[in-house]
Design an enzyme around this catalytic site. Structure first.
Site, PDB file in Angstrom:
ATOM      1  N   THR A   1      -0.702  -0.451  -4.663  1.00 43.12           N
ATOM      2  CA  THR A   1      -1.691   0.695  -4.936  1.00 43.12           C
ATOM      3  C   THR A   1      -0.822   1.946  -5.467  1.00 43.12           C
ATOM      4  O   THR A   1      -0.008   2.273  -5.204  1.00 43.12           O
ATOM      5  CB  THR A   1      -2.345   1.004  -3.445  1.00 43.12           C
ATOM      6  OG1 THR A   1      -1.250   1.741  -2.710  1.00 43.12           O
ATOM      7  CG2 THR A   1      -2.871   0.153  -3.028  1.00 43.12           C
TER       8      THR A   1
ATOM      9  N   ASP B   1       0.940  -0.994   0.096  1.00 50.27           N
ATOM     10  CA  ASP B   1      -0.189  -0.096  -0.161  1.00 50.27           C
ATOM     11  C   ASP B   1       0.887   1.217   0.073  1.00 50.27           C
ATOM     12  O   ASP B   1       0.981   2.043   1.114  1.00 50.27           O
ATOM     13  CB  ASP B   1      -0.926  -0.082   1.361  1.00 50.27           C
ATOM     14  CG  ASP B   1      -1.932   1.012   1.090  1.00 50.27           C
ATOM     15  OD1 ASP B   1      -2.043   1.758   0.143  1.00 50.27           O
ATOM     16  OD2 ASP B   1      -2.898   1.208   1.926  1.00 50.27           O
ATOM     17  N   ALA B   2       1.490   1.612  -1.160  1.00 48.71           N
ATOM     18  CA  ALA B   2       2.429   2.561  -1.358  1.00 48.71           C
ATOM     19  C   ALA B   2       1.837   3.824  -1.985  1.00 48.71           C
ATOM     20  O   ALA B   2       2.401   4.989  -1.750  1.00 48.71           O
ATOM     21  CB  ALA B   2       3.460   2.054  -2.140  1.00 48.71           C
ATOM     22  N   LYS B   3       0.546   3.884  -2.616  1.00 50.50           N
ATOM     23  CA  LYS B   3      -0.083   4.959  -3.268  1.00 50.50           C
ATOM     24  C   LYS B   3       1.207   5.656  -4.038  1.00 50.50           C
ATOM     25  O   LYS B   3       0.983   6.887  -3.912  1.00 50.50           O
ATOM     26  CB  LYS B   3      -0.565   5.828  -2.226  1.00 50.50           C
ATOM     27  CG  LYS B   3      -1.696   4.983  -1.331  1.00 50.50           C
ATOM     28  CD  LYS B   3      -2.492   6.069  -0.390  1.00 50.50           C
ATOM     29  CE  LYS B   3      -3.515   5.060   0.505  1.00 50.50           C
ATOM     30  NZ  LYS B   3      -2.952   4.123   1.379  1.00 50.50           N
ATOM     31  N   ARG B   4       1.693   5.117  -5.065  1.00 49.28           N
ATOM     32  CA  ARG B   4       2.646   5.905  -5.689  1.00 49.28           C
ATOM     33  C   ARG B   4       2.277   6.608  -6.979  1.00 49.28           C
ATOM     34  O   ARG B   4       0.763   6.145  -7.414  1.00 49.28           O
ATOM     35  CB  ARG B   4       3.745   4.878  -6.175  1.00 49.28           C
ATOM     36  CG  ARG B   4       4.688   4.316  -4.985  1.00 49.28           C
ATOM     37  CD  ARG B   4       5.419   5.296  -4.191  1.00 49.28           C
ATOM     38  NE  ARG B   4       6.453   4.678  -3.567  1.00 49.28           N
ATOM     39  CZ  ARG B   4       6.375   4.655  -2.403  1.00 49.28           C
ATOM     40  NH1 ARG B   4       5.436   5.284  -1.629  1.00 49.28           N
ATOM     41  NH2 ARG B   4       7.438   4.324  -1.352  1.00 49.28           N
TER      42      ARG B   4
END
Length: 271
Positions: free
Chosen positions: A121, A94-97
């Site tokens: 993510t 869950d890195a939301k890059r």
């Protein structure tokens, strides 16, 4: 991991539970702080106690990056432990890059090659050239932030542009990207009333659904409107499970919370 392998695990375990590993050293049992690596010690205990009740784990990278090098090492040890000991488990970074070109390629290499996560993510705001580098990796999945569970989601995601909400346009546009069959989507449990319209656009895709538990999302409503013929849901619960207790028996308490959700999911699948 392929989506078919993930679906097979869901059927086998009668569960579509994803457990978020959001480790805050201020919240874990105090006795673990004496361990050489408290973060990994906590994760290992949670994983060993709950792996038979869930199909996925989702470390939120903010909770590891906040502790610098020792946090990153704990993340490495956690994903390695999962891949070696429980290879059937689907793993989510869950890195939301969200960046473009070579930067996205390097982020993808970090999570898919170095750490060997099954998925990551990604934010869609910068468009296809920020997402397609992730989609280039075979048997890896990109989970696109679409309609999130936070209150601020209404700032942009539900705004109407040219007669359609932005989140619907994100869904429609993403289907035109190369290797879009490797896409999954984040849709918050607190937005259950939107699932019917979302399923009209992406009927077969897996949806990662945060917000059940501490955020108050309703599992029954999400399943009623969001489940497809292959289940197509990963319901994430983090704090409600991993912080069920701060005693020496925290792992047993976590397992009990996870089992409560798994039993509810088994009933839903049976019906």
């Amino acid at each position: 991991m392929t989506t078919q392998q993930l679906t097979d695990q869901i059927r086998k375990k009668k569960s579509f539970l994803c457990i978020g590993l959001d480790v805050d050293l201020d919240k874990i049992p105090k006795h673990l702080l004496n361990e050489e690596d408290p973060i990994f010690a906590f994760n290992k205990a949670i994983i060993d106690a709950t792996h038979h009740l869930c199909v996925a784990y989702k470390p939120n990278l903010a909770f590891y990056e906040a502790y610098g090098l020792k946090g990153w090492k704990a993340l490495e040890k956690t994903i390695m432990y999962l891949n070696v000991k429980y290879p059937e488990i689907f793993t989510i970074a869950d890195a939301k890059r969200g960046d473009i070109g070579n930067s996205s390629t390097m982020y993808a290499k970090a999570f898919f090659e170095d750490l060997d996560f099954d998925s990551v993510t990604v934010a869609p705001y910068m468009g296809k050239d920020s997402v397609e580098p992730f989609l280039a990796f075979k048997n890896k999945h990109t989970i696109l932030l679409t309609l999130t569970s936070n209150a601020g989601a209404f700032d942009f995601q539900t705004k109407t542009v040219d007669g359609r909400p932005v989140y619907e346009q994100v869904l429609e546009t993403s289907k035109t990207w190369e290797n879009s069959s490797r896409l999954m989507y984040v849709v918050g449990a607190t937005k259950a009333e939107y699932f019917t319209d979302i399923r009209k656009i992406v009927p077969k895709a897996f949806l990662l659904v945060p917000g059940v538990g501490a955020q108050g999302g309703n599992l029954q409503a999400v399943c009623k409107y969001g489940m497809n013929e292959n289940v197509g849901l990963l319901i994430n619960s983090s704090r409600a499970i991993i912080y069920a207790s701060d005693t020496a028996y925290f792992d047993e308490a976590a397992a009990q919370k996870a089992e409560n959700l798994q039993l509810e999911m088994a009933k839903i699948l049976a019906s």
